[in-house]
Enzyme design. Structure first.
Site, PDB file in Angstrom:
ATOM      1  N   ALA A  44     -48.044 -72.981   5.999  1.00 51.12           N
ATOM      2  CA  ALA A  44     -46.746 -73.492   5.525  1.00 51.12           C
ATOM      3  C   ALA A  44     -45.619 -72.616   6.050  1.00 51.12           C
ATOM      4  CB  ALA A  44     -46.718 -73.513   3.997  1.00 51.12           C
ATOM      5  N   ALA A  45     -45.824 -71.297   6.039  1.00 50.89           N
ATOM      6  CA  ALA A  45     -44.758 -70.386   6.477  1.00 50.89           C
ATOM      7  C   ALA A  45     -44.446 -70.593   7.960  1.00 50.89           C
ATOM      8  CB  ALA A  45     -45.154 -68.940   6.206  1.00 50.89           C
ATOM      9  N   PRO A  96     -51.989 -62.949   6.243  1.00 52.91           N
ATOM     10  CA  PRO A  96     -53.358 -63.210   6.689  1.00 52.91           C
ATOM     11  C   PRO A  96     -53.638 -64.716   6.725  1.00 52.91           C
ATOM     12  CG  PRO A  96     -53.340 -61.956   4.605  1.00 52.91           C
ATOM     13  CD  PRO A  96     -51.923 -62.178   4.989  1.00 52.91           C
ATOM     14  N   VAL A  97     -54.336 -65.153   7.769  1.00 49.95           N
ATOM     15  CA  VAL A  97     -54.573 -66.586   7.976  1.00 49.95           C
ATOM     16  C   VAL A  97     -55.742 -67.067   7.116  1.00 49.95           C
ATOM     17  CG1 VAL A  97     -55.288 -68.291   9.727  1.00 49.95           C
ATOM     18  CG2 VAL A  97     -53.660 -66.494  10.321  1.00 49.95           C
ATOM     19  N   GLY A  98     -55.618 -68.258   6.544  1.00 49.51           N
ATOM     20  CA  GLY A  98     -56.734 -68.903   5.833  1.00 49.51           C
ATOM     21  C   GLY A  98     -57.182 -68.136   4.601  1.00 49.51           C
ATOM     22  N   GLY A 158     -55.306 -68.346   1.548  1.00 53.43           N
ATOM     23  CA  GLY A 158     -54.673 -68.908   0.354  1.00 53.43           C
ATOM     24  C   GLY A 158     -53.258 -68.424   0.122  1.00 53.43           C
ATOM     25  N   GLY A 212     -50.712 -69.220   2.124  1.00 56.97           N
ATOM     26  CA  GLY A 212     -49.763 -70.189   2.681  1.00 56.97           C
ATOM     27  C   GLY A 212     -49.272 -69.835   4.075  1.00 56.97           C
ATOM     28  N   SER A 213     -50.168 -69.278   4.916  1.00 50.61           N
ATOM     29  CA  SER A 213     -49.739 -68.886   6.264  1.00 50.61           C
ATOM     30  C   SER A 213     -49.309 -70.097   7.084  1.00 50.61           C
ATOM     31  CB  SER A 213     -50.853 -68.119   6.987  1.00 50.61           C
ATOM     32  OG  SER A 213     -51.981 -68.940   7.149  1.00 50.61           O
ATOM     33  N   ASP A 259     -46.908 -75.368  -1.101  1.00 48.93           N
ATOM     34  CA  ASP A 259     -46.760 -74.245  -0.170  1.00 48.93           C
ATOM     35  C   ASP A 259     -45.472 -74.349   0.637  1.00 48.93           C
ATOM     36  OD1 ASP A 259     -49.294 -73.717  -1.077  1.00 48.93           O
ATOM     37  OD2 ASP A 259     -50.131 -73.274   0.901  1.00 48.93           O
TER      38      ASP A 259
HETATM   39  O1  PMV Z   1     -55.623 -71.775  -1.352  1.00 48.03           O
HETATM   40  P1  PMV Z   1     -54.343 -72.511  -1.280  1.00 48.03           P
HETATM   41  O2  PMV Z   1     -53.141 -71.603  -1.129  1.00 48.03           O
HETATM   42  O3  PMV Z   1     -54.362 -73.622  -0.304  1.00 48.03           O
HETATM   43  O4  PMV Z   1     -54.079 -73.138  -2.727  1.00 48.03           O
HETATM   44  C1  PMV Z   1     -54.839 -74.210  -3.214  1.00 48.03           C
HETATM   45  C2  PMV Z   1     -54.290 -74.635  -4.530  1.00 48.03           C
HETATM   46  C3  PMV Z   1     -55.052 -75.784  -5.168  1.00 48.03           C
HETATM   47  O5  PMV Z   1     -54.449 -76.012  -6.423  1.00 48.03           O
HETATM   48  C4  PMV Z   1     -56.496 -75.412  -5.373  1.00 48.03           C
HETATM   49  C5  PMV Z   1     -54.990 -77.036  -4.315  1.00 48.03           C
HETATM   50  C6  PMV Z   1     -53.631 -77.676  -4.215  1.00 48.03           C
HETATM   51  O6  PMV Z   1     -53.450 -78.408  -3.216  1.00 48.03           O
HETATM   52  O7  PMV Z   1     -52.782 -77.505  -5.094  1.00 48.03           O
END
Ligand code: PMV
Length: 305
Positions: A96-97, A87-89, A91, A93-94, A138
């Site tokens: 980065a993948a 799923p996009v956006g 958390g 890591g879409s 990520d």
């Molecule tokens: O939501 P994501 O997967 O982008 O994770 C953010 C993780 C944080 O620690 C909040 C920020 C970071 O860049 O490490």
């Protein structure tokens, strides 16, 4: 045609604290993005978002990789198609993948000879260029796979149980949440700094528990980590509902994964109650995915060039 794929990631411990150099533990998970590439007359990028050429509105990450690689190693055209289960956006890591899978696809098509370290760091530079700021975590975890202690980048034993993810489908901006924690830390340094350092300690203790395969204790510490994330203001009602219903359904532990404020939560669970947890997540409005950790980082799935 070449097909490369790369996995999503979760934080078992340590998001936000890792921004202040505290420890975190990340796992690559069995949800992947696949990138197909072949030579063509022009640049064509196809995904569920549409078919474009180089287009920084619709396909910013892939467009940036296409242009960067073309500067280093000129080619006429390629046709790229992206299929993603991430799923996009949310958390996981879409971005980065898709970045590391695209770099890996070019690496094999053009025989660039990049090793995994260079794929990860090139991927990080692309994420930085598009997002303005990005942590290297990520792209590193998606490239290498497995369970990794950050910032030392030490490989740990994978948890041998299920990870049940619940997506709130609520948009969350990592940048805004990181800024919110920074501002809180600025106003109350003597209160917030020890919380971040305690989050780092849950990760360090978590490393030992992973080693001992003590998932009950690991889950208990994930719950502690969640309390600390709430304390620094990155929780929200939707996440809390999914987290509490997962715990009530028998999870070892459950917490936010990633920036919080929406996005996804993560429950650690054994085989017996993963389905129940998944059902409960759905009942309270989340989108569940039962998955596990994968050792397979970015990889070539098919190559007939
Ligand atoms: O939501 P994501 O997967 O982008 O994770 C953010 C993780 C944080 O620690 C909040 C920020 C970071 O860049 O490490």
């Amino acid at each position: 045609m070449i097909t490369c794929s790369a996995p999503a990631k979760v934080y078992l411990f340590g998001e936000h604290a890792v921004v202040y150099n505290e420890s975190a533990i990340c796992c690559a998970i069995n949800i992947r993005t696949r990138v197909n590439i072949e030579y063509s007359e022009n640049i064509v990028i196809n995904s569920s978002l549409g078919t474009t050429g180089i287009d920084y509105e619709i396909h910013p990450y892939v467009s940036a990789v296409v242009e960067k690689i073309r500067k280093k190693s000129p080619y006429r055209g390629v046709s790229i198609s992206i299929e993603s289960d991430i799923p996009v956006g949310s958390g996981l890591g879409s971005s980065a993948a898709v970045v590391v899978a695209t770099i890996c696809a070019f690496n094999n098509l053009l025989k660039l000879g990049m090793d995994k370290e260079s794929i990860a760091s090139f991927g990080h530079s692309i994420e930085k260029e598009i997002q303005g700021a990005a942590s290297a975590t990520d792209t590193y975890v998606s490239t290498m796979g497995g369970t990794i202690a950050i910032p030392r980048r030490r490989h740990l034993k994978n948890p041998l149980c299920n990870l049940v993810i619940g997506n709130t489908n609520v948009f969350s901006s990592t940048g805004q949440l990181v800024a919110k924690v920074a501002s809180l830390k600025n106003i109350y340094p003597e209160v917030i700094t020890p919380i971040l350092s305690t989050i780092g300690k849950t990760s360090l203790r978590g490393e030992r528990l992973l080693e001992n395969e003590d998932y009950r204790a690991l889950g208990e510490l994930m719950n502690v980590n969640q309390g600390l994330l709430e304390a620094i203001g990155v929780g929200c009602d939707e996440l809390s509902r999914l987290i509490h219903s997962s715990r009530a359904a028998g999870a070892f532990g459950a917490k936010i994964t990633g920036a919080g404020g929406g996005g996804c939560m993560l429950a650690l669970a054994d085989n017996e109650n993963s389905d129940t947890i998944s059902r409960e997540i759905k009942n309270v409005g989340g989108i569940p995915i039962i998955t596990g950790v994968t050792d397979s980082g970015v990889r070539v799935d098919f190559d007939n060039e």
